[in-house]
Design an enzyme around this catalytic site. Structure first.
Site, PDB file in Angstrom:
ATOM      1  N   TYR A 143      57.849 -58.383  39.040  1.00 11.30           N
ATOM      2  CA  TYR A 143      58.091 -56.950  39.257  1.00 11.30           C
ATOM      3  C   TYR A 143      57.780 -56.605  40.713  1.00 11.30           C
ATOM      4  CZ  TYR A 143      58.118 -52.074  37.523  1.00 11.30           C
ATOM      5  OH  TYR A 143      58.405 -50.767  37.258  1.00 11.30           O
ATOM      6  N   TYR A 195      68.143 -54.706  44.386  1.00 12.64           N
ATOM      7  CA  TYR A 195      69.159 -54.631  43.328  1.00 12.64           C
ATOM      8  C   TYR A 195      69.153 -53.246  42.687  1.00 12.64           C
ATOM      9  CZ  TYR A 195      69.951 -55.236  38.191  1.00 12.64           C
ATOM     10  OH  TYR A 195      70.271 -55.076  36.871  1.00 12.64           O
TER      11      TYR A 195
END
Lengths: 144, 381
Positions: free
Chosen positions: B279, B327
């Protein structure tokens, strides 16, 4: 002063378990919760000791001294209600009594070359309203 | 937990129809798009879903209602962006015990455009003890962890920047990634200062997107449309919410515990992985996670990035979708690394495909390393 004219958002909502903290600041005292069973001093205020789970909690007055545990320098306001002109120093202070709290470091240029983790700091009181005073911190011994 | 290993599989994954900046799509619609797409990917029907898992503003019961299904198992664990990673573990347990047969873990968040979003939660702690000093938004909290790491271990701004550079190299290979142009360490250092030690390119995107993951028991998974991905290990833990309460500001105890549980359940060692998803809300996150998970010594997580191991062609590819940094990052990013690991293990990733990808690690955080969820995913049991 109305909240709209203040330089900072007022702490809110003030919770009942934190009232002795805010009452102390109004009198120029930094009060900390302390477990009456195991002696653990902690922050933020809560109704039980996070170390031993006792619900016998008292209050002590902090020396107001500690060290700058970590810091950041904010270059853009991320909250419209916070009107201190950037850049300003966001500070995590570890008090002599043990607990850490968030605040601002004042009295020093907002420059990572001048500010270092673990530098000694001391409390200064910033009165916002008749009801609310905040604990800020400056380099120990005064700062500029 | 050992007996749960390999009992269930991920059989469907997908994003919402579009990801990015979507002022024309409500948060609820992002959920429903992602769920229908992921169920189709599995070769199943929406009406097959009888277990709903979701975090954030929508309850699992609302998603059931909107989908027109009546779930017999629901989970609304909301402990930050890693909640979805934890929920895969919860789903494995529920499936194993027959509490549901087809589980869907769903995320939908209009994080950028705020369509259909209302904020309501207890803010009394931050409202009293953080907000009056100018704290607002994740960078003003995660920076504390990062500055202290630099003080204790001598980590530099250049080293954090390497994480952004490596991740952007992967984004360049992902057609769905928002930012795909190559960047250099100097570009990161020269980007707009937001909150020292973070410049703009140290911080994740803020986007709108949905994502969903469909799971079923391993015996049934073999009849689904795609090659099943086995959930070999799962772990979770939470430590704190307020950053001041974190026991060791440069080490995530929740991450350590979560990883240990997942590795033990899976019966794997750290050296066994050939793909990792971490993450990345901030460039300092993945290195600190590698340290907390035991992949690197304290202060040495950045070496994975500056030595090029994490990049395309490297020995241990990390964040191959382009990450939250390049992204997409809605706010609660955790569903997307699960989707990417699944696609890598299936061999669906085209230009960014990791060769011979067999064992993948997903590790996410909630809040400021406050909570952690870990998955060990594999092509075979």
């Amino acid at each position: 002063m109305s909240p709209a004219e203040l330089e900072r958002p007022l702490p809110q909502p003030i919770t009942p378990e934190a009232k002795p903290y805010w009452d102390g600041l109004r009198e120029g005292k930094l009060m900390l919760p302390k477990c009456q069973d195991c002696g653990h001093c902690f922050f933020y205020p809560r109704i039980l000791c996070p170390r031993c789970s006792s619900r016998r909690i008292g209050w002590i007055q902090s020396s107001g001294r500690g060290r700058l545990f970590s810091f950041e320098i904010s270059h853009q306001p991320l909250n419209k209600a916070f009107k201190v002109k950037p850049p300003y120093v966001l500070a995590m202070v570890e008090l002599e009594e043990g607990p850490r709290l968030m605040s601002n470091l004042v009295g020093i240029a907002p420059d990572p070359k001048q500010i270092t983790c673990d530098m000694p700091v001391e409390v200064v009181y910033e009165k916002l309203t008749d009801e609310v005073t905040l604990p800020l911190f400056r380099p120990a011994g005064g700062g500029r | 937990m050992r007996e749960l290993s390999n009992t269930a599989c991920i059989v469907g994954v997908d994003e919402s129809d579009e990801i990015g900046i979507l002022p024309h799509t409500s948060q609820l619609s992002l959920h429903l798009q992602a769920i229908t797409n992921a169920v189709r990917d599995a070769g199943l029907k929406v009406k097959d879903v009888d277990g709903i898992f979701t975090a954030g503003q929508h309850s699992p019961s609302l998603l059931g209602e909107a989908l027109g299904v009546t779930p017999r198992y629901v989970d609304g664990t909301t402990v930050g962006g890693c909640s979805f990673i934890m929920m895969v573990g919860h789903a494995v347990a529920a499936l194993h015990h027959g509490l549901c047969d087809v589980a869907v873990v769903s995320h939908g968040e209009s994080g950028r455009s705020g369509v259909g979003v209302t904020r309501s939660r207890d803010t009394s702690l931050s409202g009293q003890f953080e907000i009056p000093y100018g704290f607002a938004g994740a960078p003003t909290y995660f920076g504390m962890i990062t500055t202290r790491h630099m003080h204790e271990f001598g980590t530099t701004l250049e080293q954090w920047a390497q994480v952004a550079v490596s991740t952007r190299k992967w984004a360049a290979l992902n057609p769905k990634a928002r930012n795909r142009d190559p960047i250099t360490v100097q570009d990161v250092l020269n980007s707009r200062p937001v909150c020292y030690p973070f410049n703009l390119l140290n911080i994740c995107l803020v986007t709108d997107a949905g994502g969903a993951v469909v799971l079923t028991r391993a015996d049934r998974a073999r009849d689904c449309a795609k090659k099943p991905v086995y959930v070999r290990g799962a772990g979770e833990a939470t430590e704190h919410v307020m950053v001041t309460q974190m026991r060791d500001l440069t080490f995530s105890e929740a991450t350590r515990l979560s990883g240990e549980k997942a590795f033990t359940m899976a019966g794997v060692d750290r050296k066994d992985f050939n793909h990792i998803m971490l993450y990345d809300a901030f460039t300092s996150g993945p290195p600190i996670m590698l340290e907390s998970l035991g992949f690197a010594k304290r202060g040495e997580g950045v070496h994975f990035f500056e030595e090029g191991r994490s990049t395309p062609g490297g020995s241990l590819p990390i964040n191959t979708n382009g990450g939250g940094l390049s992204y997409t990052h809605t706010g609660m990013y955790g569903i997307f690394p699960i989707i990417e690991s699944t696609r890598q293990l299936r061999g669906e990733c085209g230009a960014r495909q990791v060769p011979n990808c067999r064992l993948s690690l997903v590790n996410g955080m909630g809040g400021m390393l406050s909570a952690a969820g870990t998955l060990v995913l594999a092509t075979e049991r």
